[in-house]
Write an enzyme that holds these catalytic residues in place. Structure first.
Site, PDB file in Angstrom:
ATOM      1  N   GLU A 153       0.853  -1.191   0.000  1.00  0.00           N
ATOM      2  CA  GLU A 153       0.000   0.000   0.000  1.00  0.00           C
ATOM      3  C   GLU A 153       0.891   1.245   0.000  1.00  0.00           C
ATOM      4  OE1 GLU A 153      -3.252   0.112   2.833  1.00  0.00           O
ATOM      5  OE2 GLU A 153      -3.412   2.280   2.697  1.00  0.00           O
ATOM      6  N   ARG A 191      -7.333   2.745  13.291  1.00  0.00           N
ATOM      7  CA  ARG A 191      -8.257   1.633  13.094  1.00  0.00           C
ATOM      8  C   ARG A 191      -8.243   0.681  14.292  1.00  0.00           C
ATOM      9  NH1 ARG A 191     -11.649  -0.488   9.022  1.00  0.00           N
ATOM     10  NH2 ARG A 191     -11.120   0.986   7.387  1.00  0.00           N
ATOM     11  N   ARG A 195      -3.491  -6.541   6.028  1.00  0.00           N
ATOM     12  CA  ARG A 195      -4.877  -7.041   6.090  1.00  0.00           C
ATOM     13  C   ARG A 195      -5.502  -6.896   7.489  1.00  0.00           C
ATOM     14  NH1 ARG A 195      -5.992 -12.642   2.865  1.00  0.00           N
ATOM     15  NH2 ARG A 195      -8.111 -12.198   2.176  1.00  0.00           N
ATOM     16  N   PHE A 203      -5.425  -3.931   9.040  1.00  0.00           N
ATOM     17  CA  PHE A 203      -4.956  -2.552   9.237  1.00  0.00           C
ATOM     18  C   PHE A 203      -5.139  -2.075  10.680  1.00  0.00           C
ATOM     19  CE2 PHE A 203      -4.952   2.057   7.951  1.00  0.00           C
ATOM     20  CZ  PHE A 203      -3.890   2.036   7.080  1.00  0.00           C
ATOM     21  N   GLU A 245     -10.754  -8.094   3.920  1.00  0.00           N
ATOM     22  CA  GLU A 245     -10.086  -8.146   5.219  1.00  0.00           C
ATOM     23  C   GLU A 245     -10.870  -8.815   6.351  1.00  0.00           C
ATOM     24  OE1 GLU A 245      -9.437  -3.825   4.745  1.00  0.00           O
ATOM     25  OE2 GLU A 245      -7.538  -4.197   5.734  1.00  0.00           O
TER      26      GLU A 245
HETATM   27  N1  MTE Z   1      -6.208 -11.475  -1.537  1.00  0.00           N
HETATM   28  C1  MTE Z   1      -5.144 -11.868  -2.255  1.00  0.00           C
HETATM   29  N2  MTE Z   1      -5.221 -13.009  -2.951  1.00  0.00           N
HETATM   30  N3  MTE Z   1      -3.990 -11.128  -2.278  1.00  0.00           N
HETATM   31  C2  MTE Z   1      -3.866  -9.974  -1.554  1.00  0.00           C
HETATM   32  O1  MTE Z   1      -2.823  -9.324  -1.589  1.00  0.00           O
HETATM   33  N4  MTE Z   1      -4.956  -8.388  -0.015  1.00  0.00           N
HETATM   34  C3  MTE Z   1      -5.994  -8.226   0.991  1.00  0.00           C
HETATM   35  C4  MTE Z   1      -7.342  -8.655   0.458  1.00  0.00           C
HETATM   36  N5  MTE Z   1      -7.252  -9.951  -0.143  1.00  0.00           N
HETATM   37  C5  MTE Z   1      -4.992  -9.540  -0.779  1.00  0.00           C
HETATM   38  C6  MTE Z   1      -6.166 -10.330  -0.818  1.00  0.00           C
HETATM   39  C7  MTE Z   1      -6.098  -6.862   1.475  1.00  0.00           C
HETATM   40  S1  MTE Z   1      -5.005  -6.349   2.644  1.00  0.00           S
HETATM   41  C8  MTE Z   1      -7.077  -6.012   1.038  1.00  0.00           C
HETATM   42  S2  MTE Z   1      -7.235  -4.462   1.663  1.00  0.00           S
HETATM   43  C9  MTE Z   1      -8.032  -6.403   0.000  1.00  0.00           C
HETATM   44  O2  MTE Z   1      -7.775  -7.704  -0.514  1.00  0.00           O
HETATM   45  C10 MTE Z   1      -7.974  -5.384  -1.124  1.00  0.00           C
HETATM   46  O3  MTE Z   1      -8.744  -5.699  -2.206  1.00  0.00           O
HETATM   47  P1  MTE Z   1     -10.306  -5.348  -2.308  1.00  0.00           P
HETATM   48  O4  MTE Z   1     -10.473  -3.953  -1.843  1.00  0.00           O
HETATM   49  O5  MTE Z   1     -10.588  -5.540  -3.738  1.00  0.00           O
HETATM   50  O6  MTE Z   1     -10.993  -6.318  -1.412  1.00  0.00           O
HETATM   51  N1  LUZ Z   2      -5.621   1.953   4.406  1.00  0.00           N
HETATM   52  C1  LUZ Z   2      -5.835   3.251   4.684  1.00  0.00           C
HETATM   53  C2  LUZ Z   2      -6.391   0.993   4.919  1.00  0.00           C
HETATM   54  O1  LUZ Z   2      -5.090   4.100   4.213  1.00  0.00           O
HETATM   55  N2  LUZ Z   2      -6.882   3.580   5.444  1.00  0.00           N
HETATM   56  C3  LUZ Z   2      -7.717   2.676   5.987  1.00  0.00           C
HETATM   57  O2  LUZ Z   2      -8.663   3.030   6.686  1.00  0.00           O
HETATM   58  C4  LUZ Z   2      -7.457   1.323   5.728  1.00  0.00           C
HETATM   59  N3  LUZ Z   2      -8.214   0.372   6.258  1.00  0.00           N
HETATM   60  C5  LUZ Z   2      -7.948  -0.903   6.018  1.00  0.00           C
HETATM   61  C6  LUZ Z   2      -6.872  -1.217   5.220  1.00  0.00           C
HETATM   62  N4  LUZ Z   2      -6.110  -0.278   4.668  1.00  0.00           N
HETATM   63 MO1  MOS Z   3      -5.254  -3.926   2.842  1.00  0.00          MO
HETATM   64  S1  MOS Z   3      -4.229  -3.834   4.630  1.00  0.00           S
HETATM   65  O1  MOS Z   3      -6.110  -2.516   3.134  1.00  0.00           O
HETATM   66  O2  MOS Z   3      -4.028  -3.407   1.820  1.00  0.00           O
END
Ligand code: MTE
Ligand code: LUZ
Ligand code: MOS
Length: 752
Positions: free
Chosen positions: A226, A304, A336, A338, A706
């Site tokens: 991120e 968070r 994941r 956060f 998440e």
């Molecule tokens: N799933 C896979 N296969 N790979 C990933 O890196 N990241 C997770 C989740 N699932 C991830 C994953 C995280 S931290 C987040 S925030 C969400 O996917 C982001 O994608 P979305 O907003 O489309 O759910």
């Molecule tokens: N990233 C962020 C995040 O910048 N703000 C959020 O609130 C958040 N929440 C979940 C995962 N990533």
């Molecule tokens: Mo997921 S920790 O919001 O990339």
């Protein structure tokens, strides 16, 4: 429906950063990183490295043309160390050479002189030394001080939670290619193309319109990309700018593990007060977050933690304080959940503590305190709660009483194997807690052959967001999914993106795509109206590649319509913007309505502990989960299963070990254990919550990325319960609960 990438994934045809065909003349970068965690950088000797075979250039802080800074929230993170080093693994110099091997070989020849300074790795020590990155943050609801006076039972304790390595299969990396007039094209393995663009602009001094960032897909991010893809893109960008040749850097696994931050470890204190009916009346918590050596995303992660510090429970009096502590570890970052899992773990520990002391099951306390509609969260938002409904439906489906009885009966006859059961409710808020980040864009082109191209700000990282984007466009135009192609995430096509994070990518970018398609569809209906002699455009719909009038199929096909519209000079492209309505948050009062909605669920987790060896198996995770109405059950089930296993890994086997000098000991896959196929639960059962409530997600689905991770926390409590069936003890609240620690509990405290 299958993930649209499944075919190319299994054939090895999907393109990741390392698969991008190289431009002629490409050079390779390698970083020389600090061998020690804190010290004054007295000198850097690059002469031998610079003279080494194949080396084109060695770059240090003083060579940068732009600003030596990549800190987004607080400017406390130089791209290359300057004057001081703050963590072991901090980049000091970049070696650029004709091949990867030659770059790495030369980097070993760099010599630095560092005068060591005191190394702090413990967040409480950092807090005591006033090494806070931002001022403490606090949530207050009601009045805990007076509420504790009226509590029947009060318990206080402490919890420790360790970090977690992201272990995305694809390591961090970037590839910078020069474009005309001093511009740059950056290929990056990032969740945040705009974050990379900003960082690259800062370190090169270029304006944003001269830097293009392109992302095909990631081999996983999990939050680790991120913000922390920025450094590698910045390194390739400055090397490209200085050498005027393309530069690539894909990290080796051990470099990645050593140099990048992880999930934040926390040390926390809690105080919980209950009345005689086991209602939680008051809760106080202090969270000491181990932020590492630079700010990175630590403040929003910390926030968070506060947002989720009461998990699925209604507690009328809450005081929660959180400290962002600067230590000499690599800057910790998004992972994941956060910070949410860290907050939830502590309230679950407080409940387990109360249950131990009161001789009741934690499940009883949990059940009596679930949020109901209209309850106020400590941050002011009112709950639209599925806490009780998901619990009731899970109980109906899986029968918790029977699960518990089976474990109890097993335990009466089994001497050395003990079973434990725990319940883990989850309530997770969906939206970036920084309100302005909740916006997205989508660019949709319909070509004259009827095929559709979609670009959004969402980054595909295995979570299936591209499949969902294709589904949105296909549904809006009444087409097969094969008629839609989702293209790379590119800052020229989609500007000012929020990172793909907060589980909100499908919601935000899906809504933007829906809006773009709607606009094009409405234009097409104007054309179709005359062609099919409909009284009104409201009579028209698109299905199976044809125009329907009042629900009846006409002979007007999609392709004909599109071509006809083009000949009439109708615009077949649209760029739309979506911003989540109705959300706000004000940190001056620490109140607001930050989340579009919450995702709820309840899981029952069962384990068996081998009480001779300290080993354990996770027998089952059975959950009732709130999908809304899932857009893609195959993708969402994959997310739930993956999230649960990742959560279990964090609380059980994954042990990040830094020594007192701040050096990472668990620096390879031989010393850092992640769940494998043998350690996943024998059964993961997922029951969709029956709900017809509307929400702000795309097509009334719900974010899924998440929240399921936090069901995994139940594994810790189930193991704890199994141990308690073997020996009368109160295991400390200390994550991860590795087999070694389990063994210590089973025998280490015997006789105490
Ligand atoms: N799933 C896979 N296969 N790979 C990933 O890196 N990241 C997770 C989740 N699932 C991830 C994953 C995280 S931290 C987040 S925030 C969400 O996917 C982001 O994608 P979305 O907003 O489309 O759910
Ligand atoms: N990233 C962020 C995040 O910048 N703000 C959020 O609130 C958040 N929440 C979940 C995962 N990533
Ligand atoms: Mo997921 S920790 O919001 O990339």
């Amino acid at each position: 429906m299958k993930n649209i990438d499944s075919n190319s994934h299994v054939r090895g045809l999907s393109v990741y950063l390392d698969d991008i065909p190289l431009v002629y003349g490409t050079l390779f970068a390698c970083v020389y990183d600090s061998p020690i965690a804190h010290g004054k950088l007295k000198s850097i000797d690059t002469n031998e490295a610079a003279a080494s075979e194949g080396v084109v250039r060695v770059i240090t802080a003083e060579d940068l043309i732009g600003e030596n800074q990549i800190g987004g929230i607080v400017p406390d993170e130089p791209l290359l160390a300057d004057g001081e080093v703050h963590f072991a693994g901090q980049p000091i110099a970049i070696v650029v050479a004709e091949s990867e091997q030659l770059a790495r070989k030369a980097a070993k020849k760099i010599k630095v002189e560092i005068e060591p300074l005191e190394v702090v790795t413990d967040p409480r020590v950092a807090a005591a030394n006033e090494r806070l990155i931002v001022p403490p943050k606090k949530f207050v609801l009601g009045d805990t001080e007076s509420a504790f006076k009226n509590c029947e039972h009060i318990f206080e304790g402490r919890t420790e939670q360790n970090g977690q390595e992201h272990l995305y299969i694809e390591t961090q990396g970037a590839y910078a290619v020069p474009t005309e007039n001093g511009g740059l094209r950056i290929f990056s393995s990032t969740q945040g193309p705009t974050a990379v663009q900003r960082a690259v602009c800062r370190v090169t001094g270029l304006p944003m319109h001269k830097v293009e960032v392109d992302v095909q897909r990631l081999g996983g991010g999990f939050g680790g990309k991120e913000d922390q893809a920025n450094a590698w893109a910045g390194i390739c960008a400055v090397a490209c700018q200085i050498t005027m040749r393309p530069v690539k850097y894909a990290l080796h696994r051990m470099e990645d593990m050593r140099m990048t931050g992880k999930r934040h470890p926390y040390s926390s204190d809690y105080k919980i007060g209950l009345d005689k009916n086991l209602k939680i009346v008051a809760y106080e918590a202090s969270f000491y977050q181990n932020a590492g050596a630079a700010c990175d995303l630590s403040p929003p992660v910390l926030e968070r933690t506060l947002f989720h510090c009461t998990n699925s429970y209604y507690i009328p009096n809450v005081t929660a304080t959180a400290y962002c502590c600067r230590t000499n570890l690599p800057p910790n970052t998004a992972f994941r959940g956060f910070g949410g899992p860290q907050g939830m773990f502590v309230i679950e520990c407080a409940i387990a503590h109360a249950a131990d002391k009161l001789g009741v099951s934690a499940t009883e306390i949990q059940r009596r305190n679930l949020l109901v509609d209209g309850n106020e969260f400590p941050y002011g938002q009112l709950a639209e709660s599925e806490a009780e409904t998901s619990w009731a439906q899970a109980d109906e489906k899986y029968d918790l009483t029977t699960l518990q009885r089976e474990a109890d009966e097993f335990n009466t006859t089994s001497k050395y194997f003990k079973k434990g059961v725990a319940t883990m409710p989850v309530c997770f808020g969906i939206s970036f807690t920084k309100t302005p980040m909740n916006q997205a864009r989508s660019l949709v082109h319909v070509y004259t052959d009827g095929s559709v191209a979609v670009s959004t700000g969402a980054v595909e990282m295995g979570q299936g967001v591209n499949t969902k984007m294709a589904q949105v466009a296909a549904k809006m135009f009444g087409l097969e999914i094969g008629a839609v192609k989702v293209h790379t995430t590119n800052t020229l096509r989609i500007a000012n993106t929020s990172p793909t994070a907060a589980s909100a990518a499908a919601d935000l970018n899906g809504k933007a795509t829906q809006l773009a398609c709607e606009t094009i569809r409405d234009r097409l209906f104007e054309v179709a109206k005359d062609l099919v002699e409909a009284a009104s455009v409201n009579d028209l719909s698109l299905q199976d590649g044809f125009v329907y009038r009042n629900g009846d199929k006409t002979s007007l096909g999609w392709q004909t319509l599109v071509m006809e519209a083009h000949l009439q000079r109708v615009n077949l492209s649209e760029h739309s913007h979506y911003a989540t309505p109705g959300i706000c948050f004000d940190w001056t009062t620490a109140k607001g309505h930050p989340f579009a909605y919450h995702v709820y669920g309840t899981a029952f987790v069962g384990v068996t502990v081998d009480c001779l060896r300290g080993r354990y198996e996770i027998e089952y995770v059975k959950c009732c989960h709130d999908f809304g109405s899932s857009m893609n059950t195959a993708v969402d089930l994959g997310q739930i299963e993956g999230g649960i296993v990742q959560g279990i890994g964090w609380v059980t086997m994954e042990e990040v070990v830094y020594d007192a000098d701040g050096r990472l000991r668990s620096n390879a896959l031989s010393t850092y254990k992640v769940p494998d196929i043998y350690s996943v639960p024998k059964e993961i059962a997922v029951e969709p919550l029956a709900t017809d409530r509307s929400n702000l997600a795309i097509f009334n689905s719900k974010a899924v990325g998440e929240p399921p991770l936090m069901y995994g926390i139940g594994a810790y409590f189930a193991i704890r319960n199994a141990i308690k069936a073997f020996v009368d003890c109160t295991p400390p609240f200390d994550l991860p609960f590795t087999p070694e620690k389990v063994l210590m509990q089973l025998y280490g405290n015997a006789g105490q």
